[in-house]
Write a protein that holds these residues in place. Structure first.
Motif, mmCIF file in Angstrom:
data_model
loop_
_atom_site.group_PDB
_atom_site.id
_atom_site.type_symbol
_atom_site.label_atom_id
_atom_site.label_comp_id
_atom_site.label_asym_id
_atom_site.label_seq_id
_atom_site.Cartn_x
_atom_site.Cartn_y
_atom_site.Cartn_z
ATOM 1 N N UNK A 1 0.833 -1.207 0.000
ATOM 2 C CA UNK A 1 0.000 0.000 0.000
ATOM 3 C C UNK A 1 0.867 1.255 0.000
ATOM 4 N N UNK A 2 1.905 1.232 0.811
ATOM 5 C CA UNK A 2 2.822 2.374 0.889
ATOM 6 C C UNK A 2 3.451 2.643 -0.468
ATOM 7 N N UNK A 3 3.978 1.608 -1.093
ATOM 8 C CA UNK A 3 4.643 1.779 -2.384
ATOM 9 C C UNK A 3 3.649 2.179 -3.477
ATOM 10 N N UNK B 1 18.426 0.767 10.550
ATOM 11 C CA UNK B 1 17.553 1.633 9.742
ATOM 12 C C UNK B 1 16.973 2.823 10.493
ATOM 13 N N UNK B 2 16.427 2.646 11.702
ATOM 14 C CA UNK B 2 15.811 3.822 12.340
ATOM 15 C C UNK B 2 16.808 4.916 12.694
ATOM 16 N N UNK B 3 18.053 4.553 12.988
ATOM 17 C CA UNK B 3 19.064 5.575 13.265
ATOM 18 C C UNK B 3 19.297 6.436 12.016
ATOM 19 N N UNK B 4 19.469 5.766 10.874
ATOM 20 C CA UNK B 4 19.656 6.503 9.629
ATOM 21 C C UNK B 4 18.423 7.342 9.312
ATOM 22 N N UNK B 5 17.259 6.750 9.503
ATOM 23 C CA UNK B 5 16.031 7.457 9.160
ATOM 24 C C UNK B 5 15.838 8.701 10.021
ATOM 25 N N UNK B 6 16.125 8.608 11.319
ATOM 26 C CA UNK B 6 16.036 9.808 12.164
ATOM 27 C C UNK B 6 16.960 10.884 11.606
ATOM 28 N N UNK C 1 6.300 12.649 13.601
ATOM 29 C CA UNK C 1 5.700 11.331 13.825
ATOM 30 C C UNK C 1 6.643 10.231 13.347
ATOM 31 N N UNK C 2 7.320 10.472 12.236
ATOM 32 C CA UNK C 2 8.275 9.493 11.704
ATOM 33 C C UNK C 2 9.408 9.266 12.700
ATOM 34 N N UNK C 3 9.921 10.339 13.253
ATOM 35 C CA UNK C 3 11.001 10.238 14.240
ATOM 36 C C UNK C 3 10.531 9.484 15.475
ATOM 37 N N UNK C 4 9.322 9.751 15.906
ATOM 38 C CA UNK C 4 8.763 9.061 17.072
ATOM 39 C C UNK C 4 8.700 7.543 16.828
ATOM 40 N N UNK D 1 7.157 4.786 10.267
ATOM 41 C CA UNK D 1 7.817 6.097 10.251
ATOM 42 C C UNK D 1 8.134 6.549 8.845
ATOM 43 N N UNK D 2 8.611 5.627 8.022
ATOM 44 C CA UNK D 2 8.919 5.951 6.630
ATOM 45 C C UNK D 2 7.662 6.419 5.905
ATOM 46 N N UNK D 3 6.537 5.757 6.176
ATOM 47 C CA UNK D 3 5.268 6.173 5.569
ATOM 48 C C UNK D 3 4.899 7.576 6.027
#
Length: 163
Positions: A22-24, A80-85, A63-66, A52-54
């Motif tokens: 769904x996201x993609x 992944x979450x470290x890079x994403x933050x 919200x993504x960071x949370x 978070x990516x969504x």
């Protein structure tokens, strides 16, 4: 799920897969709901990170960071979450705040794409005008993934500026 059955595992996996599709496909609200349903059954670092990516696709960086923080609580080894933050903080213009998160991503024990945090660190150093540090990070990105076109392009750009 404490004693997760095979059926529950299957359901969690199917919800995660559906959410990703769904996201993609651009159905972001529906994707969020599927990720949340998956997390309600069994919280994983991956589902929090992808939720978070969504949110980031929706411009909801806080919200993504949370969600990334929740992912780290579930599995602090997952990179992944470290890079994403770090990436979300870059988008928010908070370059200095992003650096420690990206550095943690480069050292995370469970991560398949070390090229991403190195590229993001390169982006920060480039924005700050620290060309040699940027070049070093782009080179590190290419060491992690020699086929990473964005890093090769960025490295070429920096080298061109320094010549």
């Amino acid at each position: 799920m404490t004693e997760e059955s095979e059926e529950e595992k299957k359901q969690v996996f199917e919800l995660f897969q559906k959410a990703y599709e769904l996201q993609m496909g651009g159905a972001l609200e529906e994707a969020c709901n599927c990720y949340k349903d998956s997390l309600a059954l069994y919280p994983t670092a991956e589902a929090h990170t992808f939720l978070g990516w969504t949110y980031s696709f929706m411009g909801r960086y806080d919200d993504a960071i949370q969600e990334c923080h929740k992912a780290i609580e579930v599995d602090p080894d997952f990179g992944n979450p470290y890079n994403d933050i770090g990436a979300y903080l870059i988008e928010k213009g908070q370059l200095d705040e992003a650096i420690p998160w990206l550095e943690k991503a480069t050292k995370a024990p469970r991560y398949q794409s070390y090229c991403f945090p190195h590229l993001n660190l390169g982006r920060i150093w480039e924005k700050k005008g620290e060309w040699y540090r940027a070049m070093e990070e782009y080179q590190n990105s290419l060491k992690a993934n020699p086929d990473y076109a964005l890093a090769a392009k960025a490295l070429g750009r920096i080298k061109g500026m320094l010549n």
